[in-house]
Design an enzyme around this catalytic site. Structure first.
Site, PDB file in Angstrom:
ATOM      1  N   ASN A 211      45.260  22.242  31.910  1.00  0.00           N
ATOM      2  CA  ASN A 211      43.861  22.641  31.648  1.00  0.00           C
ATOM      3  C   ASN A 211      43.392  23.501  32.810  1.00  0.00           C
ATOM      4  O   ASN A 211      44.073  23.597  33.831  1.00  0.00           O
ATOM      5  CB  ASN A 211      42.987  21.392  31.458  1.00  0.00           C
ATOM      6  CG  ASN A 211      42.970  20.551  32.717  1.00  0.00           C
ATOM      7  OD1 ASN A 211      42.445  20.948  33.741  1.00  0.00           O
ATOM      8  ND2 ASN A 211      43.598  19.379  32.656  1.00  0.00           N
ATOM      9  N   ASP A 280      45.830  13.576  28.924  1.00  0.00           N
ATOM     10  CA  ASP A 280      45.902  12.288  28.223  1.00  0.00           C
ATOM     11  C   ASP A 280      47.304  12.051  27.650  1.00  0.00           C
ATOM     12  O   ASP A 280      47.701  10.913  27.437  1.00  0.00           O
ATOM     13  CB  ASP A 280      44.864  12.260  27.091  1.00  0.00           C
ATOM     14  CG  ASP A 280      43.446  12.220  27.652  1.00  0.00           C
ATOM     15  OD1 ASP A 280      43.248  11.499  28.648  1.00  0.00           O
ATOM     16  OD2 ASP A 280      42.561  12.929  27.136  1.00  0.00           O
ATOM     17  N   PHE A 324      34.532  10.903  36.311  1.00  0.00           N
ATOM     18  CA  PHE A 324      33.910  12.128  35.826  1.00  0.00           C
ATOM     19  C   PHE A 324      34.168  12.172  34.324  1.00  0.00           C
ATOM     20  O   PHE A 324      35.160  11.633  33.844  1.00  0.00           O
ATOM     21  CB  PHE A 324      34.538  13.365  36.487  1.00  0.00           C
ATOM     22  CG  PHE A 324      33.876  13.776  37.772  1.00  0.00           C
ATOM     23  CD1 PHE A 324      33.950  12.971  38.902  1.00  0.00           C
ATOM     24  CD2 PHE A 324      33.186  14.982  37.868  1.00  0.00           C
ATOM     25  CE1 PHE A 324      33.346  13.353  40.092  1.00  0.00           C
ATOM     26  CE2 PHE A 324      32.576  15.381  39.047  1.00  0.00           C
ATOM     27  CZ  PHE A 324      32.653  14.558  40.169  1.00  0.00           C
TER      28      PHE A 324
HETATM   29  O1  PMT Z   1      38.325  21.470  39.092  1.00  0.00           O
HETATM   30  P1  PMT Z   1      37.147  22.358  38.707  1.00  0.00           P
HETATM   31  O2  PMT Z   1      37.575  23.694  38.205  1.00  0.00           O
HETATM   32  O3  PMT Z   1      36.113  22.400  39.785  1.00  0.00           O
HETATM   33  O4  PMT Z   1      36.439  21.644  37.457  1.00  0.00           O
HETATM   34  C1  PMT Z   1      35.801  20.420  37.608  1.00  0.00           C
HETATM   35  C2  PMT Z   1      36.006  19.473  36.419  1.00  0.00           C
HETATM   36  C3  PMT Z   1      35.351  20.061  35.193  1.00  0.00           C
HETATM   37  C4  PMT Z   1      37.499  19.263  36.162  1.00  0.00           C
HETATM   38  C5  PMT Z   1      35.353  18.088  36.812  1.00  0.00           C
HETATM   39  O5  PMT Z   1      34.005  18.279  37.110  1.00  0.00           O
HETATM   40  C6  PMT Z   1      35.476  17.060  35.714  1.00  0.00           C
HETATM   41  O6  PMT Z   1      34.675  16.962  34.816  1.00  0.00           O
HETATM   42  N1  PMT Z   1      36.549  16.200  35.812  1.00  0.00           N
HETATM   43  C7  PMT Z   1      36.903  15.179  34.822  1.00  0.00           C
HETATM   44  C8  PMT Z   1      37.706  15.812  33.764  1.00  0.00           C
HETATM   45  C9  PMT Z   1      38.263  14.827  32.757  1.00  0.00           C
HETATM   46  O7  PMT Z   1      39.446  14.660  32.702  1.00  0.00           O
HETATM   47  O8  PMT Z   1      37.413  14.160  32.059  1.00  0.00           O
HETATM   48  P2  PMT Z   1      37.853  13.070  30.935  1.00  0.00           P
HETATM   49  O9  PMT Z   1      36.601  12.781  30.224  1.00  0.00           O
HETATM   50  O10 PMT Z   1      39.037  13.552  30.154  1.00  0.00           O
HETATM   51  O11 PMT Z   1      38.302  11.800  31.769  1.00  0.00           O
HETATM   52  C10 PMT Z   1      37.382  10.795  32.172  1.00  0.00           C
HETATM   53  C11 PMT Z   1      37.809  10.178  33.483  1.00  0.00           C
HETATM   54  O12 PMT Z   1      39.038   9.480  33.321  1.00  0.00           O
HETATM   55  C12 PMT Z   1      38.029  11.182  34.594  1.00  0.00           C
HETATM   56  O13 PMT Z   1      37.505  10.631  35.784  1.00  0.00           O
HETATM   57  C13 PMT Z   1      39.543  11.309  34.670  1.00  0.00           C
HETATM   58  O14 PMT Z   1      39.974  11.593  36.015  1.00  0.00           O
HETATM   59  C14 PMT Z   1      40.009   9.925  34.229  1.00  0.00           C
HETATM   60  N2  PMT Z   1      41.318   9.908  33.539  1.00  0.00           N
HETATM   61  C15 PMT Z   1      41.482  10.551  32.352  1.00  0.00           C
HETATM   62  C16 PMT Z   1      42.701  10.480  31.704  1.00  0.00           C
HETATM   63  C17 PMT Z   1      43.757   9.749  32.302  1.00  0.00           C
HETATM   64  N3  PMT Z   1      44.948   9.662  31.721  1.00  0.00           N
HETATM   65  N4  PMT Z   1      43.557   9.150  33.475  1.00  0.00           N
HETATM   66  C18 PMT Z   1      42.362   9.193  34.100  1.00  0.00           C
HETATM   67  O15 PMT Z   1      42.205   8.634  35.185  1.00  0.00           O
END
Ligand code: PMT
Length: 400
Positions: A211, A280, A324
């Site tokens: 991504n 994911d 996040f």
């Molecule tokens: O890096 P930049 O270009 O500055 O952009 C910033 C950003 C948009 C990446 C950042 O601000 C952001 O939103 N990061 C979270 C992105 C994300 O993966 O969101 P999610 O909704 O898919 O995941 C939710 C949370 O679970 C996140 O804290 C993620 O780190 C965590 N996660 C998700 C999947 C996984 N397999 N393991 C995790 O720990």
């Protein structure tokens, strides 16, 4: 958006050395942060760079002598010392270091320095044998004990042909260290683990699923936490940003690697902030060789990665866990679901794919959501500002 040094006056003391031309860049970077910069030059440095260069760029008179003709201010060394919010000596030669450590005031710069009450940042820069000289090291130790911040010189080939420590640091390092030095240390003694950037899931040796995360958000959090005195570990996916200074950095590629790094380092950590955009899914069986385009269709079988944050939520005790959530729709609803399912103390809900928010850019639009169902909407801000506000909120959560 507020610049870091808006309204601040920084005095830049430039001593004699071949690296003095690099101080011009320091001046420019300070100005970019909103500072008014005043320059003091020794007699020696004027053999390398003329005062006119600094005068033209700073828009201020340059102070070179205690007895300047046509100088309306007879007490410039006192006035400037009184008005300085911080002082940078770069390059700091063995001579000025010796004078400052021993209280000698015999020219414009050393006399000014004697009157300074504000924070002082020294950037020793000289031949490596001079730098390693015991008297110089002793003087540096004295100045550090007196409260000066010493920016370690760079190591490598020097202008004289010798190799070793003594190089003028990159100008951005000097400004970064000044900002860190000026930031109140309200996270001293706290251990913070931050994740940043994307993960890459290989399809074959030359292709992957990923991504557009640049790491800017997570790196900003790590930098600001270090500025505030925390002991920071940053685990990032593949990004092109340099390691933040004074932060333990681990570079990973896949989600499996990031997962291992997180669980290897999470013990005894007070706060975990997971800003990484983690895949994911991963390809079940990545090809060992480059896949040829001889078929019209191709099906990739994906398997689910561990949700690292969710696993952390299961084992968390006293730790503050911050996630996040990158969303393109139903921001609050989706973020609320994640805060519950992953047992988080707080989540930063982040609208992505907008002009001033999301991947790759310097700004972000976020909403902070808390476990008790409350939330705070924030305007578009620099990612560094988001990071600072996030740390303020975390401090509050830790105090409860
Ligand atoms: O890096 P930049 O270009 O500055 O952009 C910033 C950003 C948009 C990446 C950042 O601000 C952001 O939103 N990061 C979270 C992105 C994300 O993966 O969101 P999610 O909704 O898919 O995941 C939710 C949370 O679970 C996140 O804290 C993620 O780190 C965590 N996660 C998700 C999947 C996984 N397999 N393991 C995790 O720990």
């Amino acid at each position: 958006m507020k610049e870091w040094l808006e309204g601040k006056t920084i005095v830049l003391c430039v001593c004699g050395g071949i690296a003095a031309y690099k101080s011009v860049e320091v001046l420019r970077l300070l100005q970019k942060q909103g500072a008014t910069v005043r320059v003091i030059m020794t007699q020696g440095v004027q053999e390398f760079v003329g005062p006119l260069t600094f005068q033209a760029l700073s828009g201020q008179p340059v102070f070179t002598s205690l007895f300047e003709k046509n100088d309306s201010s007879t007490m410039r060394h006192i006035d400037w010392a009184r008005e300085a919010d911080a002082v940078i000596v770069a390059p700091a030669t063995a001579n000025i270091i010796g004078k400052l450590a021993n209280g000698i005031a015999d020219d414009a710069m050393s006399t000014f320095m004697m009157a300074v009450r504000s924070p002082v940042l020294l950037c020793p820069s000289m031949n490596t044998h001079m730098y390693e000289n015991r008297a110089v090291q002793r003087n540096i130790d004295i100045l550090e004990a007196d409260g000066c911040y010493i920016v370690e010189p760079g190591t490598g080939e020097l202008a004289c042909g010798d190799r070793g420590a003594g190089r003028f640091p990159d100008p951005w390092i000097i400004v970064d260290r000044l900002l860190a030095f000026l930031t109140p240390k309200d996270f001293t003694g706290k251990k913070i683990l931050v994740t940043a950037g994307p993960t890459q899931e290989p399809i074959d040796p030359v292709r992957f699923i990923s991504n557009p995360s640049s790491g800017k958000m997570g790196f900003s959090v790590a930098r600001m936490a270090e500025y505030r005195g925390a002991d920071v570990t940053l685990i990032s996916g593949p990004v092109s940003l340099p390691d933040p200074l004074n932060v333990a950095c681990l570079r990973t590629r896949t989600t499996l690697e990031m997962e291992k790094a997180v669980f290897d380092h999470v013990k005894d950590v007070d706060v975990v902030i997971k800003s990484a955009a983690v895949s994911d899914y991963r390809v079940e069986k990545p090809s060992a060789h480059k896949i040829k385009k001889d078929k019209d269709n191709m099906i990739l079988t994906l398997v689910k990665n561990t949700d690292i944050l969710k696993e952390l939520g299961k084992i968390k005790k006293k730790q503050i866990l911050v996630g996040f959530a990158a969303e393109t729709e139903d921001l609050v609803k989706n973020a609320e679901k994640k805060i519950r399912e992953k047992n988080l103390d707080m989540i930063v809900a982040n609208i992505v794919g907008q002009k001033t928010s999301g991947f790759g850019i310097d700004t972000n639009i976020v909403r902070f959501l808390y476990q008790d169902g409350t939330n705070e909407e924030l305007p578009s801000m620099l990612k560094e500002e988001v990071a600072m506000m996030l740390l303020d909120r975390i401090k509050h959560l830790m105090a409860r």
